[in-house]
Design an enzyme around this catalytic site. Structure first.
Site, PDB file in Angstrom:
ATOM      1  CB  CYS A  96      -0.925  -0.008   1.213  1.00 48.15           C
ATOM      2  SG  CYS A  96      -2.004   1.421   1.314  1.00 48.15           S
ATOM      3  CB  CYS A 194      -6.517  -0.478   7.351  1.00 44.78           C
ATOM      4  SG  CYS A 194      -6.323  -0.569   5.551  1.00 44.78           S
TER       5      CYS A 194
END
Length: 355
Positions: A96, A194
């Site tokens: 990410c 997340c």
């Protein structure tokens, strides 16, 4: 003209204090919050967007929300599932950072007129006065140092990137956030990944990618059948719990054989290996990788560094890394990161283990 800095605000205390410190230092600050997936909107019980907006309002700065759902799904979630399907254990945060935060977000913020992007990572960036090269360094708080997940940063990214918390400890961050009356000063730490509810990746794979889970045999290092597994992706190298096998000595996962759909287990000594081959290399302190060199490296975020030799293979596209001491549970899919004392030399993704 003041330098304009876009702060990636997650609604947590680290990125919130980052914005506050930069305002104090005289920068023109804007807050930007990324929404990445339906699962990642909830962090610590309240939405990242609303918490970030509260902080931006308290600091009296503009706040923007950018939707990267498609990018995140294509570049991170699909990668996460496909790596597990191949018997590897991915690090989605590294992915990410590389593709979304310091790829799309940086590009979009620069197009919006920002000079730099800042995040709340605990690491430091410095420019070498002699060479002009940007260096990535460990955060001063060794318990919070996050330089490991930033090894993919290039010179082009580093020159547009700020890490104001690199000199602080987590305790100091909370103390300063409290003094500045930031609304999130006491907000608990967010979960590790997340988009994985309750940090349970096995439940996530069962719900989102049941097609990659096929029952098969658990075998010892000699190929003897000891039991059954629910799917190779639900196991990782070094794992001891949840094997469902009674044995005279503790058993650990030592390898994953996707082709034969087998989980291989062995004794603790079998979990150790002398080296690895790494791919997807990025070097921060050097322009080329044509000769063998000696450095230190660690094979996962929480591991200790160990001296090693790094040798180019395949014209420098791969690296053969041999450690001075055997390393426990080298895991394909995780990252190996090189360190020169405090400086991050670079790193790569672990392709395979050298026994």
């Amino acid at each position: 003209m003041k330098k304009k800095v876009a702060v990636a605000m997650s609604g947590g205390v680290d990125s919130s204090l980052t914005a506050a410190l930069l305002i104090e230092q005289g920068y023109d600050v804007i807050g930007v919050t990324m929404t990445l997936s339906d699962e990642s909107r909830e962090v610590g019980g309240s939405t990242a967007v609303s918490d970030a907006k509260k902080v931006a309002d308290a600091l009296n700065i503009p706040h923007y929300v950018v939707n990267y759902h498609k990018k995140f799904k294509d570049d991170v979630i699909k990668y996460f599932i496909s790596e597990y399907a191949k018997g590897r254990t991915p690090n989605p945060c590294v992915r990410c950072n590389n593709t979304v935060k310091f790829g799309s977000l940086l590009k979009d913020c620069l197009e919006l007129g920002a000079d730099c992007v800042a995040t709340g990572h605990y690491a430091r960036i410095e420019q070498d006065e002699k060479t002009g090269r940007y260096l990535l360094k460990k955060g001063l708080d060794v318990r919070k140092d996050q330089s490991y997940v930033l090894y993919t940063l290039t010179q082009d990214v580093l020159k547009h990137f700020m890490l104001p918390l690199g000199n602080y400890s987590k305790e100091k961050t909370r103390e300063l956030a409290g003094k500045m009356n930031l609304p999130v000063a006491n907000k608990p730490e967010s979960q590790e990944i997340c988009f994985i509810p309750n940090d349970d990746y096995k439940a996530y794979l069962k719900a989102k990618a049941p097609h990659i889970l096929k029952p098969g045999d658990i075998v010892d290092v000699n190929g003897n059948k000891l039991g059954r597994h629910e799917g190779v992706p639900l196991y990782t190298v070094g794992q001891r719990k949840g094997l469902g096998i009674a044995a005279a000595y503790p058993l650990y996962v030592v390898g994953l054989d996707v082709k034969r759909n087998r989980v291989i287990v062995g004794e603790n000594k079998d979990v150790f290996a002398k080296g690895l081959v790494a791919k997807d290399l990025n070097f921060i302190t050097r322009d080329d990788f044509t000769e063998k060199f000696v450095t230190t490296a660690k094979i996962r975020y929480g591991a200790k560094e160990c001296e090693c030799t790094v040798e180019p293979l395949d014209n420098g596209n791969l690296a053969k890394i041999l450690f001075s001491e055997p390393q426990r549970a080298i895991t394909p899919g995780q990252s190996v990161v090189f360190y020169e004392d405090e400086i991050v030399g670079g790193g790569g993704v672990i392709k395979n283990i050298i026994r």
